[in-house]
Design an enzyme around this catalytic site. Sequence first.
Site, PDB file in Angstrom:
ATOM      1  N   VAL A  56      -7.284 -23.710 -41.100  1.00  0.00           N
ATOM      2  CA  VAL A  56      -6.475 -24.434 -40.031  1.00  0.00           C
ATOM      3  C   VAL A  56      -5.278 -23.911 -40.010  1.00  0.00           C
ATOM      4  O   VAL A  56      -4.476 -23.495 -41.132  1.00  0.00           O
ATOM      5  CB  VAL A  56      -6.500 -25.990 -40.739  1.00  0.00           C
ATOM      6  CG1 VAL A  56      -8.181 -26.380 -40.228  1.00  0.00           C
ATOM      7  CG2 VAL A  56      -6.082 -26.146 -41.992  1.00  0.00           C
ATOM      8  N   ARG A  97       3.224 -22.623 -37.600  1.00  0.00           N
ATOM      9  CA  ARG A  97       3.838 -23.504 -38.456  1.00  0.00           C
ATOM     10  C   ARG A  97       4.429 -24.843 -37.628  1.00  0.00           C
ATOM     11  O   ARG A  97       4.339 -26.017 -37.798  1.00  0.00           O
ATOM     12  CB  ARG A  97       5.028 -23.011 -39.472  1.00  0.00           C
ATOM     13  CG  ARG A  97       4.445 -22.369 -40.506  1.00  0.00           C
ATOM     14  CD  ARG A  97       5.681 -22.264 -41.460  1.00  0.00           C
ATOM     15  NE  ARG A  97       5.223 -21.015 -42.616  1.00  0.00           N
ATOM     16  CZ  ARG A  97       4.338 -21.124 -43.762  1.00  0.00           C
ATOM     17  NH1 ARG A  97       3.727 -22.037 -43.862  1.00  0.00           N
ATOM     18  NH2 ARG A  97       4.163 -19.894 -44.291  1.00  0.00           N
ATOM     19  N   ASP A 134      -7.611 -26.236 -51.462  1.00  0.00           N
ATOM     20  CA  ASP A 134      -8.815 -25.229 -51.091  1.00  0.00           C
ATOM     21  C   ASP A 134      -9.605 -24.897 -52.241  1.00  0.00           C
ATOM     22  O   ASP A 134     -10.449 -25.664 -52.379  1.00  0.00           O
ATOM     23  CB  ASP A 134      -8.114 -24.054 -50.281  1.00  0.00           C
ATOM     24  CG  ASP A 134      -9.249 -23.104 -49.514  1.00  0.00           C
ATOM     25  OD1 ASP A 134     -10.162 -23.613 -49.330  1.00  0.00           O
ATOM     26  OD2 ASP A 134      -8.736 -21.884 -49.408  1.00  0.00           O
ATOM     27  N   LYS A 168       5.711 -22.757 -48.290  1.00  0.00           N
ATOM     28  CA  LYS A 168       6.344 -23.302 -47.138  1.00  0.00           C
ATOM     29  C   LYS A 168       5.458 -24.231 -46.488  1.00  0.00           C
ATOM     30  O   LYS A 168       6.097 -25.089 -45.651  1.00  0.00           O
ATOM     31  CB  LYS A 168       6.605 -22.260 -45.963  1.00  0.00           C
ATOM     32  CG  LYS A 168       7.513 -21.094 -46.632  1.00  0.00           C
ATOM     33  CD  LYS A 168       7.671 -20.040 -45.678  1.00  0.00           C
ATOM     34  CE  LYS A 168       8.460 -18.859 -46.274  1.00  0.00           C
ATOM     35  NZ  LYS A 168       8.271 -17.573 -45.025  1.00  0.00           N
ATOM     36  N   GLU A 179       1.647 -31.366 -51.183  1.00  0.00           N
ATOM     37  CA  GLU A 179       0.681 -30.050 -50.950  1.00  0.00           C
ATOM     38  C   GLU A 179       0.147 -30.198 -49.478  1.00  0.00           C
ATOM     39  O   GLU A 179      -0.374 -31.322 -48.908  1.00  0.00           O
ATOM     40  CB  GLU A 179      -0.069 -29.700 -52.002  1.00  0.00           C
ATOM     41  CG  GLU A 179      -1.010 -28.580 -51.853  1.00  0.00           C
ATOM     42  CD  GLU A 179      -0.154 -27.092 -51.690  1.00  0.00           C
ATOM     43  OE1 GLU A 179       0.924 -27.105 -51.249  1.00  0.00           O
ATOM     44  OE2 GLU A 179      -0.783 -26.344 -52.175  1.00  0.00           O
TER      45      GLU A 179
HETATM   46  P1  5GP Z   1      -5.803 -22.872 -53.365  1.00  0.00           P
HETATM   47  O1  5GP Z   1      -5.171 -22.045 -54.283  1.00  0.00           O
HETATM   48  O2  5GP Z   1      -6.297 -24.376 -53.391  1.00  0.00           O
HETATM   49  O3  5GP Z   1      -7.290 -21.959 -52.686  1.00  0.00           O
HETATM   50  O4  5GP Z   1      -5.007 -22.604 -51.914  1.00  0.00           O
HETATM   51  C1  5GP Z   1      -3.984 -23.369 -51.575  1.00  0.00           C
HETATM   52  C2  5GP Z   1      -3.059 -22.579 -50.650  1.00  0.00           C
HETATM   53  O5  5GP Z   1      -3.835 -21.823 -49.842  1.00  0.00           O
HETATM   54  C3  5GP Z   1      -2.713 -23.759 -49.622  1.00  0.00           C
HETATM   55  O6  5GP Z   1      -1.350 -24.209 -50.231  1.00  0.00           O
HETATM   56  C4  5GP Z   1      -2.311 -22.902 -48.338  1.00  0.00           C
HETATM   57  O7  5GP Z   1      -1.194 -22.204 -48.700  1.00  0.00           O
HETATM   58  C5  5GP Z   1      -3.421 -21.852 -48.604  1.00  0.00           C
HETATM   59  N1  5GP Z   1      -4.541 -22.351 -47.703  1.00  0.00           N
HETATM   60  C6  5GP Z   1      -5.780 -22.809 -47.975  1.00  0.00           C
HETATM   61  N2  5GP Z   1      -6.742 -23.066 -46.802  1.00  0.00           N
HETATM   62  C7  5GP Z   1      -5.876 -22.713 -45.790  1.00  0.00           C
HETATM   63  C8  5GP Z   1      -6.106 -23.085 -44.370  1.00  0.00           C
HETATM   64  O8  5GP Z   1      -7.128 -23.571 -43.892  1.00  0.00           O
HETATM   65  N3  5GP Z   1      -4.908 -22.596 -43.563  1.00  0.00           N
HETATM   66  C9  5GP Z   1      -3.685 -22.330 -44.209  1.00  0.00           C
HETATM   67  N4  5GP Z   1      -2.761 -22.058 -43.074  1.00  0.00           N
HETATM   68  N5  5GP Z   1      -3.527 -22.239 -45.378  1.00  0.00           N
HETATM   69  C10 5GP Z   1      -4.450 -22.494 -46.343  1.00  0.00           C
END
Ligand code: 5GP
Length: 177
Positions: A150, A162, A100, A40, A96
């Site tokens: 964040v 959101r 992260d 979302k 996206e």
């Molecule tokens: P990754 O697989 O790259 O670790 O994570 C990506 C997903 O983790 C993002 O699409 C998001 O949903 C969530 N995410 C990662 N860091 C943050 C953050 O700082 N804040 C929020 N709200 N979601 C995050």
Amino acid sequence: MPQIQPLLDAETIAARVREMGQEISRDYAGEEVVLVIVLKGSFVFGADLARAIDLPVTMDFLGLRSYGDGVQSSGVVEITTDLSKPVAGKHLIVIEDIVDTGLTMDYLFKNLATRGPKSVKLASLLHKPARTKVHVDIDYLGFTIEDVFVVGYGLDFAQKYRNVPFLGVLESDGVLE
Ligand code: 5GP
């Protein structure tokens, strides 16, 4: 309700999103593009970026669930809502909110590659390089940020915040511990 420490204000985000839209419009001049908005968290960024792109785009939506404890991704990803149409032979731009660890986009790009698109690029509003586990190429990047959690501008904590119009960090009063 915890306070949110502002990190990027609405005007700064809007200016950068406009630039990203112009860059995409130049790169894909004369082409048709499918914008793949990842739900979302990317719905706000996707809506703004789409309106900054001056091309005949179509839009589709894809729901992903990354298992974890809410703050930390485990790398186990599931498609909860799939694209509504096949994408074979199409130029795709995945939209996206944040990269992260990179695990979610790594999974999605491998999945999309099996569907025979003409090309797949990534537009991410945010990147947290400090937490990289898998490298992913971000073709269009809004901002690089420190290792902070964040919220706002589409991003949530426990499904809240959101609708906050800027990006910020929840002030630590125990909510993230
Ligand atoms: P990754 O697989 O790259 O670790 O994570 C990506 C997903 O983790 C993002 O699409 C998001 O949903 C969530 N995410 C990662 N860091 C943050 C953050 O700082 N804040 C929020 N709200 N979601 C995050």
